[in-house]
Design a protein around this motif. Structure first.
Motif, PDB file in Angstrom:
ATOM      1  N   ASP A   8      42.749  46.029  39.234  1.00  0.00           N
ATOM      2  CA  ASP A   8      42.586  45.274  38.015  1.00  0.00           C
ATOM      3  C   ASP A   8      42.513  46.091  36.996  1.00  0.00           C
ATOM      4  OD1 ASP A   8      41.516  41.895  37.268  1.00  0.00           O
ATOM      5  OD2 ASP A   8      41.942  43.481  35.819  1.00  0.00           O
ATOM      6  N   MET A   9      43.579  46.175  35.811  1.00  0.00           N
ATOM      7  CA  MET A   9      43.438  46.971  34.938  1.00  0.00           C
ATOM      8  C   MET A   9      42.485  46.778  33.984  1.00  0.00           C
ATOM      9  SD  MET A   9      45.848  49.012  35.600  1.00  0.00           S
ATOM     10  CE  MET A   9      46.140  49.840  33.741  1.00  0.00           C
ATOM     11  N   ASP A  10      41.865  47.550  33.125  1.00  0.00           N
ATOM     12  CA  ASP A  10      40.608  47.239  32.182  1.00  0.00           C
ATOM     13  C   ASP A  10      41.168  46.787  30.917  1.00  0.00           C
ATOM     14  OD1 ASP A  10      38.826  48.149  34.105  1.00  0.00           O
ATOM     15  OD2 ASP A  10      39.341  50.110  33.726  1.00  0.00           O
ATOM     16  N   ASP A  25      48.506  42.604  35.409  1.00  0.00           N
ATOM     17  CA  ASP A  25      47.588  43.650  35.656  1.00  0.00           C
ATOM     18  C   ASP A  25      46.758  43.686  36.961  1.00  0.00           C
ATOM     19  OD1 ASP A  25      45.472  41.733  35.234  1.00  0.00           O
ATOM     20  OD2 ASP A  25      44.275  43.345  34.057  1.00  0.00           O
ATOM     21  N   LYS A  56      33.343  47.720  36.411  1.00  0.00           N
ATOM     22  CA  LYS A  56      34.320  47.622  35.331  1.00  0.00           C
ATOM     23  C   LYS A  56      33.682  48.209  33.824  1.00  0.00           C
ATOM     24  CE  LYS A  56      38.112  44.523  35.564  1.00  0.00           C
ATOM     25  NZ  LYS A  56      39.063  45.311  35.034  1.00  0.00           N
TER      26      LYS A  56
HETATM   27 MG    MG Z   1      42.202  43.137  33.932  1.00  0.00          MG
END
Ligand code: MG
Ligand code: TTP
Length: 365
Positions: free
Chosen positions: A11-13, A106, A160
């Motif tokens: 999962d992209m930040d 994402d 995260k």
């Molecule tokens: Mg994300």
């Protein structure tokens, strides 16, 4: 006992906001809010990590975000830029496994159980994927690694941004016990509140309830909650990448020769190919027949239909047309094949990510 699967959730930040900070260096280290104007009824799509301590989050009215952090930089979404980054990260995922299930632009699940990359270590693969993403997009991603989708998704959220977290099969059940119910993926706000009203605050509380009780309270979802409370999730990672074609073929122990036998076999192969196409939620427009004669000379004949091929397609007529300029009936045949191509998804919407379908941006000026 079957061996545990190896699932990675990537999962992209702060995805949209991170793309903005990458493309506009003056936004870096600042609270950035992507969404509608603060003076409209728009909502926040996401915000950079610098904006999060102010309590800003996705789906909040931008006017509220403005009150919480007036000094923030408010920007409109640039979907083309997000789509481009998304395509790059998907391409990277496929370098490691064919089993990739994107959830949105994402985010994706990767099943790397059978992958031999990085010595077959899911943790090393996750690290490598993160590094490749950084290298190719200048963006950071977080990865969760575990033996099922449910735990991999929880794991990706733990450290995260730029996180990496592993939940092993030994840790799974215990991990779920301490998890607050609102952190369970798949348990929405309404259900979480309902559970809290029943005194269920953590996975451990949920585990105390019998399957029967859960089914009485939550209907069809009862079994799901029962399993999740025990760290169990059997959902497969579904490869949603479109295949270019689906083919089946058969080699005969003894050559066949009569046109009738050829048509019979082709009909069976067609049924099999069509079943495969349906299984993948695809439709086909092109049929290709492959014939290998006794002397290994091979020919193919194709027809593309204006309408999609399905069980009502007159395959007998189609085969007659396809076999017209061949030597079927005259020469011995050792192999027959059918390939269906010109594929598209039955429901194109199926391929669209969650938020692309949503109307969250309706109000953006
Ligand atoms: Mg994300
Ligand atoms: P998320 O992965 O939920 O959020 P994020 O990547 O911005 O932040 P995090 O580091 O916590 O993962 O969603 C990905 C993108 O999808 C997000 O950047 C913007 C968009 N999105 C919306 O447009 N509306 C929403 O309600 C959510 C949740 C996301």
């Amino acid at each position: 006992m079957t061996t545990a699967r190896k699932i990675i959730h990537v999962d992209m930040d702060a995805f949209f906001a991170a793309v903005e900070q990458r493309d506009f260096p003056e936004y870096r280290n600042n609270p950035v809010i992507v969404g509608g104007s603060p003076f409209s009824r728009g909502v926040v799509a996401t915000c950079s990590y610098e904006a999060r301590p102010y309590g800003i989050h996705s789906a909040m009215l931008t006017s509220r975000a403005y009150r919480l952090c007036p000094q923030a930089i408010f920007v409109k979404p640039r979907f083309d830029a997000y789509r481009e980054a998304s395509q790059i990260i998907r391409r990277i995922f496929y370098e490691y496994t064919d089993l990739v299930e994107p959830l949105s632009l994402d985010e994706a699940y990767l099943d790397v159980t059978a992958s031999e990359r990085n010595d077959g270590s899911a943790t090393l693969i996750a690290k490598a994927v993160k590094a490749r993403i950084k290298q190719e997009t200048q963006l950071t991603a977080s990865a969760g690694i575990s033996y099922n989708k449910f735990l991999a998704k929880i794991a990706s959220d733990i450290n995260k941004p730029d996180g990496l977290y592993l939940i092993t099969p030994e840790q799974g059940a215990e991990f779920v016990e301490q998890l607050p119910i609102q952190k369970f993926p798949g348990i929405g706000n309404v259900t979480a509140q309902k559970m809290q009203a029943l005194g269920i605050a953590t996975g451990k509380d949920l585990k105390q309830l019998s399957l029967e009780t859960l089914q009485n309270r939550f209907g069809k979802s009862g079994l799901k909650y029962y399993n999740r409370a025990r760290g169990i999730d059997d959902r497969p990672v579904i490869n949603t990448r479109q295949s270019k074609s689906v083919g089946v073929e058969t080699t005969f122990q003894e050559d066949i020769v009569s046109t009738q036998a050829v048509c019979q076999h082709l009909q069976q192969l067609f049924d099999k190919a069509l079943a495969k196409v349906n299984e993948k939620q695809l439709t086909a427009h092109t049929v290709t027949v492959k014939i290998k004669y006794h002397d290994f000379v091979q020919i193919t004949r194709s027809r593309t239909l204006p309408h999609k091929i399905n069980a009502t397609t007159r395959i007998d007529e189609l085969l007659a047309a396809l076999l017209k300029n061949t030597e079927v009936g005259q020469r011995n045949i050792r192999l027959l094949g059918i390939t269906l191509s010109s594929l598209s998804l039955i429901n194109e919407q199926f391929a669209l990510s969650q938020f692309e379908q949503s109307d969250l941006f309706e109000n953006i000026e």
